[in-house]
Each structure stands twice: as structure tokens, then as C-alpha cells.
Motif scaffolding. Structure first.
Motif, PDB file in Angstrom:
ATOM      1  N   GLU A   1       4.808  -1.603  -4.054  1.00  0.00           N
ATOM      2  CA  GLU A   1       4.559  -0.185  -4.104  1.00  0.00           C
ATOM      3  C   GLU A   1       5.810   0.660  -4.149  1.00  0.00           C
ATOM      4  OE1 GLU A   1       2.122   1.544  -4.715  1.00  0.00           O
ATOM      5  OE2 GLU A   1       0.165  -0.062  -4.372  1.00  0.00           O
TER       6      GLU A   1
ATOM      7  N   VAL B   1      -6.985   9.679  -6.191  1.00  0.00           N
ATOM      8  CA  VAL B   1      -6.515  10.013  -7.392  1.00  0.00           C
ATOM      9  C   VAL B   1      -6.604  11.376  -7.787  1.00  0.00           C
ATOM     10  CG1 VAL B   1      -6.031   9.459  -9.945  1.00  0.00           C
ATOM     11  CG2 VAL B   1      -6.500   7.441  -8.113  1.00  0.00           C
TER      12      VAL B   1
ATOM     13  N   GLN C   1       0.583  -1.296  -0.057  1.00  0.00           N
ATOM     14  CA  GLN C   1       0.100  -0.201   0.039  1.00  0.00           C
ATOM     15  C   GLN C   1       0.746   1.228   0.029  1.00  0.00           C
ATOM     16  OE1 GLN C   1      -1.457   2.099   3.547  1.00  0.00           O
ATOM     17  NE2 GLN C   1      -3.551   1.153   2.807  1.00  0.00           N
TER      18      GLN C   1
ATOM     19  N   SER D   1      -3.366   3.669  -2.178  1.00  0.00           N
ATOM     20  CA  SER D   1      -3.641   3.060  -3.299  1.00  0.00           C
ATOM     21  C   SER D   1      -4.326   1.866  -3.055  1.00  0.00           C
ATOM     22  CB  SER D   1      -2.204   2.406  -3.648  1.00  0.00           C
ATOM     23  OG  SER D   1      -1.495   1.579  -2.737  1.00  0.00           O
ATOM     24  N   ASP D   2      -4.435   1.265  -1.927  1.00  0.00           N
ATOM     25  CA  ASP D   2      -5.215   0.326  -1.677  1.00  0.00           C
ATOM     26  C   ASP D   2      -6.067   0.324  -0.267  1.00  0.00           C
ATOM     27  OD1 ASP D   2      -6.650  -2.160  -1.256  1.00  0.00           O
ATOM     28  OD2 ASP D   2      -5.041  -3.477  -1.977  1.00  0.00           O
TER      29      ASP D   2
ATOM     30  N   TYR E   1      -4.291  10.504  -0.506  1.00  0.00           N
ATOM     31  CA  TYR E   1      -4.237   9.280  -1.371  1.00  0.00           C
ATOM     32  C   TYR E   1      -3.853   8.046  -0.904  1.00  0.00           C
ATOM     33  CZ  TYR E   1      -2.603   6.061  -5.189  1.00  0.00           C
ATOM     34  OH  TYR E   1      -2.418   4.895  -5.674  1.00  0.00           O
TER      35      TYR E   1
ATOM     36  N   ARG F   1      -3.676  -0.169 -11.507  1.00  0.00           N
ATOM     37  CA  ARG F   1      -3.593  -1.204 -10.460  1.00  0.00           C
ATOM     38  C   ARG F   1      -2.333  -2.314 -10.469  1.00  0.00           C
ATOM     39  NH1 ARG F   1      -9.162  -2.034  -8.641  1.00  0.00           N
ATOM     40  NH2 ARG F   1      -8.033  -3.725  -7.494  1.00  0.00           N
TER      41      ARG F   1
ATOM     42  N   ARG G   1       6.169   1.944  -7.688  1.00  0.00           N
ATOM     43  CA  ARG G   1       5.532   3.050  -7.909  1.00  0.00           C
ATOM     44  C   ARG G   1       5.926   4.311  -7.333  1.00  0.00           C
ATOM     45  NH1 ARG G   1      -0.713   3.041  -8.559  1.00  0.00           N
ATOM     46  NH2 ARG G   1      -0.682   1.165  -7.121  1.00  0.00           N
TER      47      ARG G   1
ATOM     48  N   LEU H   1      -1.212   6.963  -9.925  1.00  0.00           N
ATOM     49  CA  LEU H   1      -1.798   6.774  -8.836  1.00  0.00           C
ATOM     50  C   LEU H   1      -2.875   5.872  -9.086  1.00  0.00           C
ATOM     51  CD1 LEU H   1      -1.931  10.437  -7.330  1.00  0.00           C
ATOM     52  CD2 LEU H   1      -0.429   8.275  -7.020  1.00  0.00           C
ATOM     53  N   ASN H   2      -3.337   5.974 -10.449  1.00  0.00           N
ATOM     54  CA  ASN H   2      -4.392   5.191 -10.784  1.00  0.00           C
ATOM     55  C   ASN H   2      -4.272   3.696 -11.123  1.00  0.00           C
ATOM     56  OD1 ASN H   2      -7.456   5.057 -10.729  1.00  0.00           O
ATOM     57  ND2 ASN H   2      -7.400   5.207 -13.035  1.00  0.00           N
TER      58      ASN H   2
ATOM     59  N   PRO I   1      -8.121   2.180  -5.671  1.00  0.00           N
ATOM     60  CA  PRO I   1      -7.177   3.649  -5.470  1.00  0.00           C
ATOM     61  C   PRO I   1      -8.344   4.582  -4.996  1.00  0.00           C
ATOM     62  CG  PRO I   1      -6.383   2.643  -7.149  1.00  0.00           C
ATOM     63  CD  PRO I   1      -7.508   1.718  -7.338  1.00  0.00           C
TER      64      PRO I   1
END
Length: 242
Positions: free
Chosen positions: A160, A126, A90, A107-108, A105, A152, A163, A149-150, A123
Motif C-alpha cells: 500500500e 472511492v 491497508q 482500501s480493504d 476511504y 485492487r 499506492r 483508490l479503486n 475498496p
């Protein structure tokens, strides 16, 4: 320096690290250090570089008043961008401007410790990409950031931290932040541990280390609040989804 953050739902995919940083846009560490002392912060304070000052957590609860890294960001002066990676499953981002929240924000949300089983894994936040891009000094890159950010991620193949690395490169922020879990050893491609100031309950040096030993069990029993207090669930819709 990876630290426990409670039980994280889900265990699929490769194991990863938990770490958290508040990036303060400033060239003067003095006012930030004053806040850290006042709030009895435990963690690391870096030196200003390229206009940013990193404040690195060493536990889930980092300061008085049950403050985690997100709540600490609210108390810090100026522009603050909070980054938290939880078990590499996450990513959470929160932007503050002199205590005013500008964006949040996750992510999960279903990966948050203590989350209900019906919390959705989509998410959340975003739409705050513009605020994060502005806080990072690159408002023109909000569209690219929103795509990141969007996205998956496949938990079997991507963590993560990957990302976050892409986000840091996009906003030209220090990429070594994804390796702060190596502290108290030197950070790969980043500063040496000796160049960072270690706080324990707002104190430095030997007194700080001793105070940290006293505070640690107390703060472990008082985890910070979740990043999203009331995440959307399958049992009903939520305004965050609109």
C-alpha cells in the motif's frame, strides 16, 4: 518508528510498515501545536513546508479520549488530510474541514484489526475521491485519484505504500511521508529528525519523553475505533456499497 496496531487479518504478501500522518494545510504551526498540547498528543510535529504541516503518529492511540490519527484529524483546524497505512496491507484516507468530515476511504476493510471474518475486502469510499482531491488542492485530478483508490493490488507483489506514493505525487503532496517509519532517525528524502518537534502526552523535551513512558501502556490497552465502524459483509448488503 513503525508501531503495532493490533492483530491484522491476513499475512500474505511481503511484510510492510504501519504508519500514520495528518497533513494540515497551513503555514502556521502555532494553532496546531496548541491542539496537540491540549489533547496530550504523542508523536512528531513537522515544520510547515509548501503549505502543509505534517503531524506524525508514533502509536495507534495518539491523544486523549482514545483518539487515533483519524480522530485527531477531526480536532485539528482547517483542511486536514489523514493518511494511514496498516502493515502495508491497508490504506485509509480521511479528509476533514474544520472538524467536518468530507470523505473517508479504506482500501480493504477486511484488514482492519478485529474485523469479522465475513467483512468484504472491496475498496470502500472511492466516491470520496473528489473530496480528497479538493483537500489536496487539485480538484481537477479527482478522476485519476478515483482510479488509484479503486485499484485492487496484488498483495504478493505490491504494497500500500506504493499506492500512497502515487497518490502523493498526483496531489503534489510530500512524498517522503511514506518513509516516516524511520523516525526517530532522519527521514530519507525528507526532513531531519532534529527539525521535527517530538511530543509526549502533549509535552516536549525530557518531560514529554517521561510522560510518554507513563501513557504508553495505558493507550496500548485502549486502541482507537476502526476507520469504518460498520463495514459491509457477505452476510448482508450495506449502504456504503451503493
Amino acid at each position: 518508528m513503525a508501531f503495532p496496531y493490533g492483530s491484522t487479518p491476513g499475512s500474505d504478501g511481503p511484510a510492510g510498515e504501519t504508519y500514520a500522518v495528518a497533513l494540515v494545510r497551513t503555514g502556521d504551526a502555532g494553532p496546531v501545536a496548541a491542539v496537540l498540547r491540549r489533547l496530550r498528543f504523542t508523536g512528531w510535529l513537522g515544520a510547515p513546508a509548501d503549505g502543509w504541516l505534517p503531524v506524525v503518529a508514533t502509536s495507534a492511540t495518539v491523544a486523549s479520549g482514545r483518539r487515533g490519527i483519524v480522530e485527531l484529524g477531526e480536532a485539528l483546524p482547517g483542511t486536514v488530510l489523514v493518511l494511514r497505512v496498516l502493515a502495508d496491507r491497508q490504506l485509509a484516507l480521511v479528509a476533514w474541514q474544520d472538524g467536518d468530515e468530507r470523505g473517508r476511504y479504506v482500501s480493504d476493510p477486511s484488514r482492519e484489526p478485529g474485523a469479522d471474518e465475513d467483512v468484504l475486502d472491496d475498496p470502500l469510499g472511492v466516491s470520496s475521491a473528489e473530496d480528497f482531491a479538493a483537500a489536496g488542492g487539485h480538484p481537477e485530478r479527482a478522476g485519476e485519484l478515483a482510479e488509484l483508490l479503486n485499484e485492487r493490488l496484488d498483495p504478493d507483489n505490491v504494497i500500500e505504500s506504493e499506492r500512497l506514493s502515487r497518490i502523493l505525487r498526483l496531489l503534489e503532496l510530500p512524498t517522503w511521508l511514506v518513509a516516516v517509519s524511520t523516525l526517530p532517525r532522519d527521514v530519507p528524502t525528507g526532513p531531519s529528525a532534529r527539525s521535527l518537534t517530538r511530543f509526549g502526552g502533549g509535552l516536549t523535551g525530557v518531560r514529554g519523553r517521561l510522560f510518554d513512558l507513563v501513557l504508553r501502556p495505558v493507550r496500548r490497552r485502549r486502541p482507537p475505533p476502526p476507520v469504518i465502524a460498520d463495514p459491509p459483509s457477505s452476510s448482508g448488503m450495506d449502504p456504503w456499497l451503493l
